[in-house]
Each structure stands twice: as C-alpha cells, then as structure tokens.
Design a protein around this motif. Sequence first.
Motif, PDB file in Angstrom:
ATOM      1  N   ASP A   1       0.831  -1.198   0.000  1.00 49.72           N
ATOM      2  CA  ASP A   1       0.000   0.000   0.000  1.00 49.72           C
ATOM      3  C   ASP A   1       0.872   1.257   0.000  1.00 49.72           C
ATOM      4  OD1 ASP A   1      -2.758   0.995   0.062  1.00 49.72           O
ATOM      5  OD2 ASP A   1      -2.175   1.872   1.983  1.00 49.72           O
ATOM      6  N   GLU A   2       1.961   1.237   0.764  1.00 47.60           N
ATOM      7  CA  GLU A   2       2.869   2.387   0.784  1.00 47.60           C
ATOM      8  C   GLU A   2       3.561   2.553  -0.575  1.00 47.60           C
ATOM      9  OE1 GLU A   2       4.202   2.648   5.470  1.00 47.60           O
ATOM     10  OE2 GLU A   2       5.016   1.035   4.218  1.00 47.60           O
ATOM     11  N   LEU A   3       3.946   1.447  -1.183  1.00 48.61           N
ATOM     12  CA  LEU A   3       4.532   1.531  -2.516  1.00 48.61           C
ATOM     13  C   LEU A   3       3.527   2.085  -3.526  1.00 48.61           C
ATOM     14  CD1 LEU A   3       6.613  -1.769  -2.776  1.00 48.61           C
ATOM     15  CD2 LEU A   3       7.495   0.569  -2.660  1.00 48.61           C
ATOM     16  N   ALA A   4       2.280   1.661  -3.396  1.00 49.41           N
ATOM     17  CA  ALA A   4       1.245   2.162  -4.301  1.00 49.41           C
ATOM     18  C   ALA A   4       1.079   3.669  -4.156  1.00 49.41           C
ATOM     19  CB  ALA A   4      -0.076   1.446  -4.041  1.00 49.41           C
ATOM     20  N   GLU A   5       1.173   4.171  -2.934  1.00 45.71           N
ATOM     21  CA  GLU A   5       1.087   5.618  -2.723  1.00 45.71           C
ATOM     22  C   GLU A   5       2.303   6.313  -3.332  1.00 45.71           C
ATOM     23  OE1 GLU A   5      -1.228   7.545  -1.537  1.00 45.71           O
ATOM     24  OE2 GLU A   5      -2.627   5.930  -1.040  1.00 45.71           O
ATOM     25  N   ALA A   6       3.486   5.722  -3.153  1.00 48.75           N
ATOM     26  CA  ALA A   6       4.713   6.329  -3.664  1.00 48.75           C
ATOM     27  C   ALA A   6       4.719   6.391  -5.189  1.00 48.75           C
ATOM     28  CB  ALA A   6       5.925   5.554  -3.161  1.00 48.75           C
ATOM     29  N   TYR A   7       4.096   5.402  -5.841  1.00 55.93           N
ATOM     30  CA  TYR A   7       4.100   5.324  -7.303  1.00 55.93           C
ATOM     31  C   TYR A   7       2.749   5.683  -7.916  1.00 55.93           C
ATOM     32  CZ  TYR A   7       8.728   3.182  -7.467  1.00 55.93           C
ATOM     33  OH  TYR A   7      10.087   2.950  -7.368  1.00 55.93           O
ATOM     34  N   ALA A   8       1.896   6.355  -7.177  1.00 53.90           N
ATOM     35  CA  ALA A   8       0.572   6.706  -7.693  1.00 53.90           C
ATOM     36  C   ALA A   8       0.682   7.552  -8.960  1.00 53.90           C
ATOM     37  CB  ALA A   8      -0.214   7.470  -6.634  1.00 53.90           C
ATOM     38  N   TYR A   9      -0.221   7.318  -9.894  1.00 54.63           N
ATOM     39  CA  TYR A   9      -0.267   8.134 -11.106  1.00 54.63           C
ATOM     40  C   TYR A   9      -0.698   9.548 -10.745  1.00 54.63           C
ATOM     41  CZ  TYR A   9       0.351   4.276 -14.403  1.00 54.63           C
ATOM     42  OH  TYR A   9       0.872   3.240 -15.133  1.00 54.63           O
ATOM     43  N   PRO A  10      -0.286  10.535 -11.512  1.00 53.20           N
ATOM     44  CA  PRO A  10      -0.730  11.911 -11.261  1.00 53.20           C
ATOM     45  C   PRO A  10      -2.250  12.015 -11.383  1.00 53.20           C
ATOM     46  CG  PRO A  10       1.067  11.876 -12.838  1.00 53.20           C
ATOM     47  CD  PRO A  10       0.632  10.457 -12.661  1.00 53.20           C
ATOM     48  N   GLY A  11      -2.817  12.950 -10.674  1.00 54.50           N
ATOM     49  CA  GLY A  11      -4.243  13.188 -10.796  1.00 54.50           C
ATOM     50  C   GLY A  11      -4.584  13.836 -12.124  1.00 54.50           C
ATOM     51  N   GLY A  12      -5.860  13.965 -12.398  1.00 50.77           N
ATOM     52  CA  GLY A  12      -6.305  14.568 -13.646  1.00 50.77           C
ATOM     53  C   GLY A  12      -6.854  13.532 -14.604  1.00 50.77           C
ATOM     54  N   ASP A  13      -7.396  14.018 -15.712  1.00 53.03           N
ATOM     55  CA  ASP A  13      -8.087  13.147 -16.665  1.00 53.03           C
ATOM     56  C   ASP A  13      -7.220  12.740 -17.849  1.00 53.03           C
ATOM     57  OD1 ASP A  13     -10.392  13.354 -15.123  1.00 53.03           O
ATOM     58  OD2 ASP A  13     -11.026  15.183 -16.164  1.00 53.03           O
TER      59      ASP A  13
ATOM     60  N   ALA B   1      13.325  14.926 -15.219  1.00 53.92           N
ATOM     61  CA  ALA B   1      13.676  15.402 -13.881  1.00 53.92           C
ATOM     62  C   ALA B   1      13.497  14.280 -12.872  1.00 53.92           C
ATOM     63  CB  ALA B   1      12.799  16.597 -13.496  1.00 53.92           C
ATOM     64  N   LEU B   2      14.424  14.161 -11.952  1.00 53.08           N
ATOM     65  CA  LEU B   2      14.349  13.122 -10.931  1.00 53.08           C
ATOM     66  C   LEU B   2      13.173  13.381  -9.997  1.00 53.08           C
ATOM     67  CD1 LEU B   2      15.723  10.620  -9.655  1.00 53.08           C
ATOM     68  CD2 LEU B   2      17.015  12.209  -8.214  1.00 53.08           C
ATOM     69  N   ALA B   3      12.304  12.380  -9.846  1.00 53.47           N
ATOM     70  CA  ALA B   3      11.149  12.500  -8.949  1.00 53.47           C
ATOM     71  C   ALA B   3      11.395  11.805  -7.623  1.00 53.47           C
ATOM     72  CB  ALA B   3       9.904  11.924  -9.619  1.00 53.47           C
ATOM     73  N   SER B   4      12.063  10.640  -7.638  1.00 53.89           N
ATOM     74  CA  SER B   4      12.338   9.940  -6.388  1.00 53.89           C
ATOM     75  C   SER B   4      13.378   8.858  -6.617  1.00 53.89           C
ATOM     76  CB  SER B   4      11.065   9.306  -5.800  1.00 53.89           C
ATOM     77  OG  SER B   4      10.582   8.269  -6.638  1.00 53.89           O
ATOM     78  N   VAL B   5      14.013   8.444  -5.520  1.00 54.86           N
ATOM     79  CA  VAL B   5      14.958   7.329  -5.541  1.00 54.86           C
ATOM     80  C   VAL B   5      14.678   6.451  -4.332  1.00 54.86           C
ATOM     81  CG1 VAL B   5      17.369   6.604  -5.523  1.00 54.86           C
ATOM     82  CG2 VAL B   5      16.751   8.769  -6.590  1.00 54.86           C
ATOM     83  N   LEU B   6      14.591   5.153  -4.564  1.00 54.60           N
ATOM     84  CA  LEU B   6      14.478   4.178  -3.490  1.00 54.60           C
ATOM     85  C   LEU B   6      15.698   3.257  -3.575  1.00 54.60           C
ATOM     86  CD1 LEU B   6      10.730   3.127  -4.023  1.00 54.60           C
ATOM     87  CD2 LEU B   6      11.603   4.998  -2.625  1.00 54.60           C
ATOM     88  N   GLU B   7      16.116   2.715  -2.434  1.00 56.20           N
ATOM     89  CA  GLU B   7      17.298   1.844  -2.422  1.00 56.20           C
ATOM     90  C   GLU B   7      17.022   0.577  -1.644  1.00 56.20           C
ATOM     91  OE1 GLU B   7      19.272   1.080   0.427  1.00 56.20           O
ATOM     92  OE2 GLU B   7      20.839  -0.022  -0.669  1.00 56.20           O
ATOM     93  N   ASP B   8      17.534  -0.531  -2.144  1.00 58.10           N
ATOM     94  CA  ASP B   8      17.461  -1.800  -1.418  1.00 58.10           C
ATOM     95  C   ASP B   8      18.619  -2.687  -1.853  1.00 58.10           C
ATOM     96  OD1 ASP B   8      16.014  -3.939   0.192  1.00 58.10           O
ATOM     97  OD2 ASP B   8      16.208  -4.901  -1.765  1.00 58.10           O
ATOM     98  N   ALA B   9      19.459  -3.078  -0.908  1.00 60.49           N
ATOM     99  CA  ALA B   9      20.554  -4.026  -1.156  1.00 60.49           C
ATOM    100  C   ALA B   9      21.417  -3.610  -2.346  1.00 60.49           C
ATOM    101  CB  ALA B   9      19.995  -5.430  -1.362  1.00 60.49           C
ATOM    102  N   GLY B  10      21.636  -2.319  -2.493  1.00 62.71           N
ATOM    103  CA  GLY B  10      22.467  -1.828  -3.578  1.00 62.71           C
ATOM    104  C   GLY B  10      21.723  -1.531  -4.860  1.00 62.71           C
TER     105      GLY B  10
END
Length: 262
Positions: free
Chosen positions: A25-37, A239-248
């Motif tokens: 659920d947290e990942l889904a929030e982090a990767y949610a599509y932008p709002g709008g039509d 443009a960079l929006a976010s970075v996540l890291e796991d085990a390199g």
Amino acid sequence: MRRLFPVTDQTSAAGDHGDREWSLDELAEAYAYPGGDGVWLRANMVSSLDGAAQHDGRSQAISSDADMRIFGTLRGLADAVVVGAQTVRTEGYRPARAREAFAARRAAAGQGPAPAIAVVSASLDLDFSLPLFTEPLVPTLVLTGAVAAPERVAAAKRAGAEVVVAGDGRGVDPERAVRELAARGLVRLLTEGGPRLLGQFAAAAVLDELCLTVSPAMTAGDAQRIAWGPALADPSRFALASVLEDAGFLFTRYRRAAGPPA
C-alpha cells in the motif's frame, strides 16, 4: 525486500521508514499516477551498471525480489501494460492477474480487476494459442498497422484478442497507440519494453515517466540498452522525482521535464 529508502526533496535518505519493509500500500502511494483526466505513459525498465537491459536475452538475471515487488506494484496501478512482441516472446508473457492487495484501490479508481496487456506488433507473428490470448482476465489487445496480414488479424480475433489499428501502414505509430488506448478508457499506461518499443515512445515524445532500476551488477557483452533505435535530434530531458534503495539496487523515477534545462 529488506528496506526501501526514499530520497526526494521532502525526505531524507532514511525517510520515515527506518529499516522496515515498505508495504504494498505504501509503494502504491509512492508510485501513484498523477491526478487529472489525461493519459500518462510510464516505463519500467532495469539496467546493469554498464547499461545492459538484459543478460542472456532476459532481464531476470539483473533483477531482484525488490525489483519484482515494484514491478508488481506498477502493474497493480495500471489500466494497461504496453509491451513489444519480441518481449512477449522472449520473456514468456502471461496475462496480468488480479491481486487482492490492489483490489480496493483499483475498484475506487474505476479500474477492472487487472490491467489489460496491449501487445505492439507489426507482423502479428505471435502464438495466439498461449494463455496471454486465450485465458486473460481481461481481453488482451493487439496493436498493429492498417495493412497487417488479414489472416494474422483473424487469428488474433479467433483467440479472443481485441485488434487495435494504431498506424496507417504496416507498423504502429506510438502517438496514435497512446490515443487509441486512451479512447478505450485506458489512461494509466505502463510499458515494460522492450528496448525497441521504449525507443519509439521516446522518439515520439509520448513518454511521461521512466521508472528505472539500476542493478548493482556488470555484464559486459553486447546486450541492448533500455532504449534502442535512431538517435533523437535532441536528448529528451527528465527530472528526478524519487529514488528508493534496497541491497544496492536503486529504484529511480524520472518525469519528463517541463522545459529545456537551465
């Protein structure tokens, strides 16, 4: 997946999550599509440190459990997954499945139980007896050109696929493909490649977002990059929006820049 650390303008490298695993659920929030039509096309690809998109012809060797967790999340948010015919053949694509973890979110967004798979193919050289075409939860779409071989179009339809004409000639026009999918209510789009298809989307300037996993591995060899095709006249800026890291592994997310670089 042990941990995912967001790195954005709003959060530190450790974020608010410490060492615990992010929930779906947290990942889904982090990767949610932008709002709008409007329609939004994002790509999800993986690359080694030296730029290879596959090893021995497949991406699995440079992927990870965390990468597959994000892969599943991105699928769980999409209306349709757009993929090239060669990737379907190489990676052994199957229909997208319904996942309980995303059921409520999809229902609230007015989505079906699973994303449709939309296969881009000029030749329609596909095995229409495969489950991708005969057993999908929602009908598989096949995007092709107006002069595709009639017998192959008929074979696709007999298998239960919806054939979508997205080009005036033999091939598919990327911009028209996006429009045709949007016309069917499929506006949250995800492409998983392959490199040729991603190159076409980039060249047509219809790619809004790139989710790129950087694998901490080197492969050498002559594997393709994540995008392949004629060079663009001018590089597309993201443009960079976010970075996540796991085990390199780094899970980066870039969005198309609004204007030229400063």
